[in-house]
Design a protein around this motif. Structure first.
Motif, PDB file in Angstrom:
ATOM      1  N   ASP A  39       0.809  -1.225   0.000  1.00 40.87           N
ATOM      2  CA  ASP A  39       0.000   0.000   0.000  1.00 40.87           C
ATOM      3  C   ASP A  39       0.837   1.267   0.000  1.00 40.87           C
ATOM      4  OD1 ASP A  39       0.983  -0.249   2.535  1.00 40.87           O
ATOM      5  OD2 ASP A  39      -0.948  -0.182   3.558  1.00 40.87           O
ATOM      6  N   ASP A  40       2.165   1.102   0.178  1.00 38.81           N
ATOM      7  CA  ASP A  40       3.029   2.284   0.140  1.00 38.81           C
ATOM      8  C   ASP A  40       3.696   2.469  -1.226  1.00 38.81           C
ATOM      9  OD1 ASP A  40       4.513  -0.002   0.348  1.00 38.81           O
ATOM     10  OD2 ASP A  40       5.963   0.789   1.794  1.00 38.81           O
ATOM     11  N   VAL A  41       3.339   1.642  -2.202  1.00 37.19           N
ATOM     12  CA  VAL A  41       3.897   1.762  -3.553  1.00 37.19           C
ATOM     13  C   VAL A  41       3.156   2.873  -4.294  1.00 37.19           C
ATOM     14  CG1 VAL A  41       4.261   0.603  -5.771  1.00 37.19           C
ATOM     15  CG2 VAL A  41       4.541  -0.669  -3.624  1.00 37.19           C
ATOM     16  N   PRO A  42       3.857   3.872  -4.802  1.00 36.68           N
ATOM     17  CA  PRO A  42       3.191   4.971  -5.516  1.00 36.68           C
ATOM     18  C   PRO A  42       2.467   4.471  -6.768  1.00 36.68           C
ATOM     19  CG  PRO A  42       5.474   5.531  -4.992  1.00 36.68           C
ATOM     20  CD  PRO A  42       5.319   4.080  -4.701  1.00 36.68           C
ATOM     21  N   GLU A  43       1.233   4.929  -6.945  1.00 33.52           N
ATOM     22  CA  GLU A  43       0.444   4.636  -8.154  1.00 33.52           C
ATOM     23  C   GLU A  43       0.366   3.140  -8.445  1.00 33.52           C
ATOM     24  OE1 GLU A  43       1.975   6.901 -11.381  1.00 33.52           O
ATOM     25  OE2 GLU A  43       1.796   8.819 -10.358  1.00 33.52           O
ATOM     26  N   LEU A  44       0.195   2.323  -7.407  1.00 34.32           N
ATOM     27  CA  LEU A  44       0.133   0.862  -7.595  1.00 34.32           C
ATOM     28  C   LEU A  44      -1.019   0.465  -8.502  1.00 34.32           C
ATOM     29  CD1 LEU A  44       1.127  -1.994  -6.908  1.00 34.32           C
ATOM     30  CD2 LEU A  44      -0.398  -1.945  -4.924  1.00 34.32           C
ATOM     31  N   THR A  45      -2.177   1.067  -8.279  1.00 32.52           N
ATOM     32  CA  THR A  45      -3.353   0.709  -9.090  1.00 32.52           C
ATOM     33  C   THR A  45      -3.110   0.991 -10.568  1.00 32.52           C
ATOM     34  OG1 THR A  45      -4.821   1.199  -7.221  1.00 32.52           O
ATOM     35  CG2 THR A  45      -5.822   1.090  -9.414  1.00 32.52           C
ATOM     36  N   GLY A  46      -2.519   2.147 -10.867  1.00 34.77           N
ATOM     37  CA  GLY A  46      -2.234   2.488 -12.258  1.00 34.77           C
ATOM     38  C   GLY A  46      -1.219   1.545 -12.882  1.00 34.77           C
ATOM     39  N   LYS A  47      -0.215   1.159 -12.117  1.00 33.83           N
ATOM     40  CA  LYS A  47       0.803   0.238 -12.635  1.00 33.83           C
ATOM     41  C   LYS A  47       0.198  -1.148 -12.896  1.00 33.83           C
ATOM     42  CE  LYS A  47       4.655   2.639 -10.392  1.00 33.83           C
ATOM     43  NZ  LYS A  47       5.650   2.618  -9.297  1.00 33.83           N
ATOM     44  N   LEU A  74      -1.821  -1.023 -16.033  1.00 35.28           N
ATOM     45  CA  LEU A  74      -0.964  -1.041 -17.221  1.00 35.28           C
ATOM     46  C   LEU A  74      -0.488  -2.452 -17.525  1.00 35.28           C
ATOM     47  CD1 LEU A  74       0.660   0.307 -19.465  1.00 35.28           C
ATOM     48  CD2 LEU A  74       2.468   0.804 -17.775  1.00 35.28           C
ATOM     49  N   VAL A  75      -0.082  -3.197 -16.497  1.00 28.71           N
ATOM     50  CA  VAL A  75       0.361  -4.584 -16.713  1.00 28.71           C
ATOM     51  C   VAL A  75      -0.776  -5.418 -17.280  1.00 28.71           C
ATOM     52  CG1 VAL A  75       1.174  -6.690 -15.577  1.00 28.71           C
ATOM     53  CG2 VAL A  75       2.137  -4.487 -14.923  1.00 28.71           C
ATOM     54  N   SER A  76      -1.971  -5.237 -16.738  1.00 28.77           N
ATOM     55  CA  SER A  76      -3.129  -5.978 -17.252  1.00 28.77           C
ATOM     56  C   SER A  76      -3.363  -5.664 -18.724  1.00 28.77           C
ATOM     57  CB  SER A  76      -4.371  -5.634 -16.427  1.00 28.77           C
ATOM     58  OG  SER A  76      -5.516  -6.259 -16.956  1.00 28.77           O
ATOM     59  N   ALA A  77      -3.242  -4.379 -19.092  1.00 29.87           N
ATOM     60  CA  ALA A  77      -3.426  -3.981 -20.491  1.00 29.87           C
ATOM     61  C   ALA A  77      -2.342  -4.585 -21.373  1.00 29.87           C
ATOM     62  CB  ALA A  77      -3.414  -2.459 -20.594  1.00 29.87           C
ATOM     63  N   LEU A  78      -1.104  -4.618 -20.877  1.00 22.17           N
ATOM     64  CA  LEU A  78       0.000  -5.214 -21.643  1.00 22.17           C
ATOM     65  C   LEU A  78      -0.236  -6.705 -21.848  1.00 22.17           C
ATOM     66  CD1 LEU A  78       2.975  -3.363 -19.918  1.00 22.17           C
ATOM     67  CD2 LEU A  78       2.449  -3.266 -22.371  1.00 22.17           C
ATOM     68  N   TYR A  79      -0.644  -7.396 -20.795  1.00 20.72           N
ATOM     69  CA  TYR A  79      -0.889  -8.838 -20.909  1.00 20.72           C
ATOM     70  C   TYR A  79      -2.037  -9.123 -21.882  1.00 20.72           C
ATOM     71  CZ  TYR A  79       2.212  -9.836 -16.928  1.00 20.72           C
ATOM     72  OH  TYR A  79       3.299  -9.974 -16.095  1.00 20.72           O
ATOM     73  N   GLN A  80      -3.087  -8.307 -21.831  1.00 22.53           N
ATOM     74  CA  GLN A  80      -4.205  -8.499 -22.761  1.00 22.53           C
ATOM     75  C   GLN A  80      -3.763  -8.243 -24.202  1.00 22.53           C
ATOM     76  OE1 GLN A  80      -8.150  -6.859 -21.554  1.00 22.53           O
ATOM     77  NE2 GLN A  80      -7.123  -6.355 -19.630  1.00 22.53           N
ATOM     78  N   THR A  81      -2.886  -7.255 -24.394  1.00 22.81           N
ATOM     79  CA  THR A  81      -2.373  -6.955 -25.729  1.00 22.81           C
ATOM     80  C   THR A  81      -1.525  -8.117 -26.240  1.00 22.81           C
ATOM     81  OG1 THR A  81      -2.379  -4.587 -25.236  1.00 22.81           O
ATOM     82  CG2 THR A  81      -0.991  -5.324 -27.060  1.00 22.81           C
ATOM     83  N   ILE A  82      -0.698  -8.663 -25.379  1.00 18.07           N
ATOM     84  CA  ILE A  82       0.138  -9.806 -25.767  1.00 18.07           C
ATOM     85  C   ILE A  82      -0.734 -11.002 -26.130  1.00 18.07           C
ATOM     86  CG2 ILE A  82       1.789 -11.506 -24.865  1.00 18.07           C
ATOM     87  CD1 ILE A  82       2.865  -9.096 -23.113  1.00 18.07           C
ATOM     88  N   GLN A  83      -1.775 -11.243 -25.321  1.00 16.79           N
ATOM     89  CA  GLN A  83      -2.670 -12.365 -25.604  1.00 16.79           C
ATOM     90  C   GLN A  83      -3.390 -12.160 -26.933  1.00 16.79           C
ATOM     91  OE1 GLN A  83      -2.866 -15.242 -23.507  1.00 16.79           O
ATOM     92  NE2 GLN A  83      -3.661 -15.887 -25.495  1.00 16.79           N
ATOM     93  N   LEU A  98       3.245   5.483 -22.048  1.00 23.05           N
ATOM     94  CA  LEU A  98       3.894   4.740 -20.965  1.00 23.05           C
ATOM     95  C   LEU A  98       4.488   3.414 -21.426  1.00 23.05           C
ATOM     96  CD1 LEU A  98       1.392   5.280 -18.004  1.00 23.05           C
ATOM     97  CD2 LEU A  98       3.699   6.231 -18.238  1.00 23.05           C
ATOM     98  N   ILE A  99       3.997   2.897 -22.533  1.00 20.84           N
ATOM     99  CA  ILE A  99       4.442   1.552 -22.913  1.00 20.84           C
ATOM    100  C   ILE A  99       5.730   1.575 -23.743  1.00 20.84           C
ATOM    101  CG2 ILE A  99       2.105   0.634 -22.875  1.00 20.84           C
ATOM    102  CD1 ILE A  99       2.151   0.699 -25.915  1.00 20.84           C
ATOM    103  N   VAL A 139      -8.435  -5.485 -31.271  1.00 20.83           N
ATOM    104  CA  VAL A 139      -8.581  -4.305 -30.423  1.00 20.83           C
ATOM    105  C   VAL A 139      -8.191  -4.686 -29.002  1.00 20.83           C
ATOM    106  CG1 VAL A 139     -10.167  -2.554 -29.554  1.00 20.83           C
ATOM    107  CG2 VAL A 139     -10.419  -3.422 -31.883  1.00 20.83           C
ATOM    108  N   THR A 140      -7.283  -3.891 -28.404  1.00 24.94           N
ATOM    109  CA  THR A 140      -6.787  -4.156 -27.056  1.00 24.94           C
ATOM    110  C   THR A 140      -6.972  -2.909 -26.200  1.00 24.94           C
ATOM    111  OG1 THR A 140      -4.517  -3.338 -27.259  1.00 24.94           O
ATOM    112  CG2 THR A 140      -4.990  -5.508 -28.205  1.00 24.94           C
ATOM    113  N   PRO A 141      -6.796  -3.032 -24.878  1.00 28.04           N
ATOM    114  CA  PRO A 141      -6.897  -1.831 -24.025  1.00 28.04           C
ATOM    115  C   PRO A 141      -5.877  -0.752 -24.363  1.00 28.04           C
ATOM    116  CG  PRO A 141      -7.028  -3.830 -22.694  1.00 28.04           C
ATOM    117  CD  PRO A 141      -6.661  -4.259 -24.071  1.00 28.04           C
ATOM    118  N   LEU A 142      -4.800  -1.115 -25.064  1.00 24.24           N
ATOM    119  CA  LEU A 142      -3.777  -0.141 -25.425  1.00 24.24           C
ATOM    120  C   LEU A 142      -3.986   0.454 -26.809  1.00 24.24           C
ATOM    121  CD1 LEU A 142      -0.565  -1.940 -24.090  1.00 24.24           C
ATOM    122  CD2 LEU A 142      -1.843  -0.077 -23.013  1.00 24.24           C
ATOM    123  N   GLY A 143      -4.884  -0.133 -27.577  1.00 25.15           N
ATOM    124  CA  GLY A 143      -5.098   0.301 -28.956  1.00 25.15           C
ATOM    125  C   GLY A 143      -5.220  -0.905 -29.863  1.00 25.15           C
TER     126      GLY A 143
END
Length: 580
Positions: free
Chosen positions: A421-429, A432-441, A468-469, A501-505
């Motif tokens: 919970d002390d990691v800055p912007e954890l939810t956003g990070k 982003l990982v979820s979007a990257l994994y979905q794009t890869i899939q 960011l990517i 179509v992916t969350p990143l584009g």
């Protein structure tokens, strides 16, 4: 035996019937004889007809039946699965006296004595002519003990506390949990509850101190593929030693636990045990991969500011897995525990994190490599401890191989969650990982649908404004097994190029002479799928009851999903029109 009719006494039952018919005929008391057919059961052991025989027996009127109902109804004792509580209640509400005597040689003998002058073993005698007690009468030579023995469950119902001396009982009674089969709820479970409430072996007279156990977990049966109970006569029971030789003890154990829902019967299929073996192999290989890159750290230091976004996602997933496992253990859902561990190890750790971490491990930045290996050590140590109850042999071996402890893994403490919970912007990070994994899939799916081999290097283009990517291109390239992944926010694809179509584009697969007809067909399927999902969300949002009663966060989540589906649908239709 028939002492009242001497001519029939001690005759074989079939001979006695013939003799009785002759006697009735001679007395003029037999109206007629008539032959008829009937279904008669035969004994499996002696192959003789089984017939009812009236005899005198000892019975016990159950005490504390209302109290036994109450402790389960009030959840002082919990059943898992809870539907067995209804079966338990139905039996107690319609209970009959317990026949406790048996005509067998082995067992606890009935503690009753009769005067030798009386009819031997007659249970119909009265008062002082019958002596009941643990010790025989003072003039034992003038008495005969009943030859019957007690029902085996008559001693078993005392098991919960009579197996312990007084000091042990103070510490461990009531016991924590009973694991048993549902077919002996009446024979054993209910009777142990009654015994505890009646004889009060606890440290006080309170109900809470005298219940036999707090939880009862009912197991299921393993059946064959046809749903039949396994038995020697059917020959449908596999040899566990042969399965162990073929798949390993851990593979057999984990494979069965993973497919056994709480308290339900399962149909055995060797394929499930093979999956357990494959999982053990996967675990071994990923541990060996870590060993190839130097010695492990028993207490790795995780620099949460230096680790990759993929490591943060893995650590967050580990925390979620630990929470889910603890919740499942509390409800005795062991198959859920096994499945969550399977998903975390196979998917989150092996398929995603390890593959993403290879970019750092095989890279030139030594600090990044050490950071990735530290996360591996932390997570692998937790995995082995979480898996140990299910796979004791391989986890013990890997614990020693990776030098995670000087003693057996059995003595290692359970893993604890890491604070994030002390990691800055954890939810956003994590998003982003979820979007990257979905794009890869999505890119992998494009390759498969285009029937291109997974080992062929292919060029991908990602049309996106997401800045960011750009730092994640090397990882995207590795996980897509791509020749190159190019970011181009203004890319115009030639007609026929496969697109998703992916969350990143939109991600494009650039191949020569693309199959336009095949791509049209694929896009039509994608459009239909999105339209079906959109309709389902629209129906929910159009349901006033759902909107009014559902939590606001859930309603908002559905609205966001509808918006995302609309964007995806528009892009897919645009790509489809380009193929006309």
């Amino acid at each position: 035996n028939c002492p009242a009719v001497p001519e029939l006494d001690l005759l074989d039952r079939f001979k006695a019937r013939e003799k009785a018919a002759e006697s009735l005929q001679a007395m003029g008391a037999l109206a007629k004889t008539e032959a008829y057919e009937n279904n008669v059961g035969f004994s499996d052991r002696s192959d003789v007809p089984i017939e009812p025989r009236i005899s005198e027996q000892w019975f016990l009127r159950y005490p504390k039946t209302k109290e036994a109902l109450a402790v389960v109804r009030d959840n002082l004792i919990r059943f898992f699965p809870p539907h067995w509580e209804k079966v338990y209640a139905q039996w107690l509400e319609n209970i009959r006296d317990w026949c406790i005597s048996r005509q067998v040689w082995w067992g606890h003998r009935i503690p009753a004595w009769y005067r030798k002058a009386q009819i031997p073993s007659s249970k119909s005698q009265n008062g002082e002519e019958i002596h009941v007690g643990i010790n025989p009468p003072a003039d034992a030579e003038n008495w005969t003990q009943d030859s019957d023995t007690l029902d085996t469950w008559f001693s078993s119902w005392l098991w919960a506390y009579e197996t312990m001396d007084k000091e042990t009982r103070k510490k461990f009674y009531p016991t924590s949990a009973l694991v048993t089969a549902p077919d002996i709820i009446f024979f054993w479970v209910a009777r142990m509850i009654i015994a505890g409430l009646e004889f009060k072996p606890g440290k006080s007279d309170s109900v809470e101190d005298n219940i036999a156990f707090r939880d009862v977990y009912f197991t299921g049966l393993i059946r064959d593929k046809l749903g039949r109970k396994m038995s020697k006569s059917l020959g449908n029971s596999p040899d566990p030693l042969e399965l162990i030789d073929k798949y390993g003890a851990d593979g057999l154990r984990f494979g069965l636990m993973r497919i056994a829902p709480r308290g339900q019967d399962i149909r055995f299929d060797e394929k499930q045990i093979e999956e357990g073996r494959n999982f053990a192999t996967k675990l071994w290989n990923v541990a060996r991969f870590r060993q190839m890159h130097g010695p492990s750290d028993v207490a790795p230091k995780i620099d949460k500011e230096a680790v990759s976004i993929y490591a943060l996602e893995l650590l967050a997933r580990l925390n979620e897995t630990i929470d889910a496992i603890e919740a499942a253990y509390r409800e005795y859902q062991f198959n859920t525990v096994a499945q969550r561990l399977y998903d975390f190890v196979w998917s989150d750790y092996c398929d995603w994190f390890v593959e993403a971490a290879k970019t750092e491990i095989f890279g030139s930045d030594e600090a990044q490599k050490k950071s990735a290996l530290a996360v591996m050590d932390f997570v692998l140590s937790a995995i082995l401890r979480l898996l140990h109850p299910f796979m004791p042999y391989i986890t013990e071996e890997l614990w020693s191989l990776l030098d995670f402890g000087k003693t057996s893994i059995q003595f290692a403490l359970p893993p604890e969650k890491i604070r994030l919970d002390d990691v800055p912007e954890l939810t956003g990070k994590r998003r982003l990982v979820s979007a990257l994994y979905q794009t890869i899939q999505a890119g992998r799916n494009l390759r498969a649908e285009s029937k291109l081999p997974s080992n062929r290097k292919i060029r991908f283009i990602l049309r996106t404004d997401e800045k960011l990517i750009s730092s994640q291109i090397s990882t995207l390239t590795r996980l897509l097994n791509a020749e190159e992944v190019e970011l181009d926010p203004k890319y115009q694809s030639p007609a026929g190029n496969p697109v998703a179509v992916t969350p990143l584009g939109e991600i494009f697969l650039t191949v020569a002479a693309a199959d336009r007809a095949g791509e049209r067909q694929r896009l039509d399927k994608e459009i239909t799928k999105i339209e079906v999902e959109m309709r389902a969300v629209e129906e929910k949002l159009g349901n006033k009851s759902f909107v009014d009663r559902a939590p606001a966060a859930i309603v908002e989540e559905h609205r966001q999903r509808l918006k995302a589906f609309s964007v995806q649908l528009e892009k897919l239709k645009h790509a489809r029109e380009g193929l006309n």
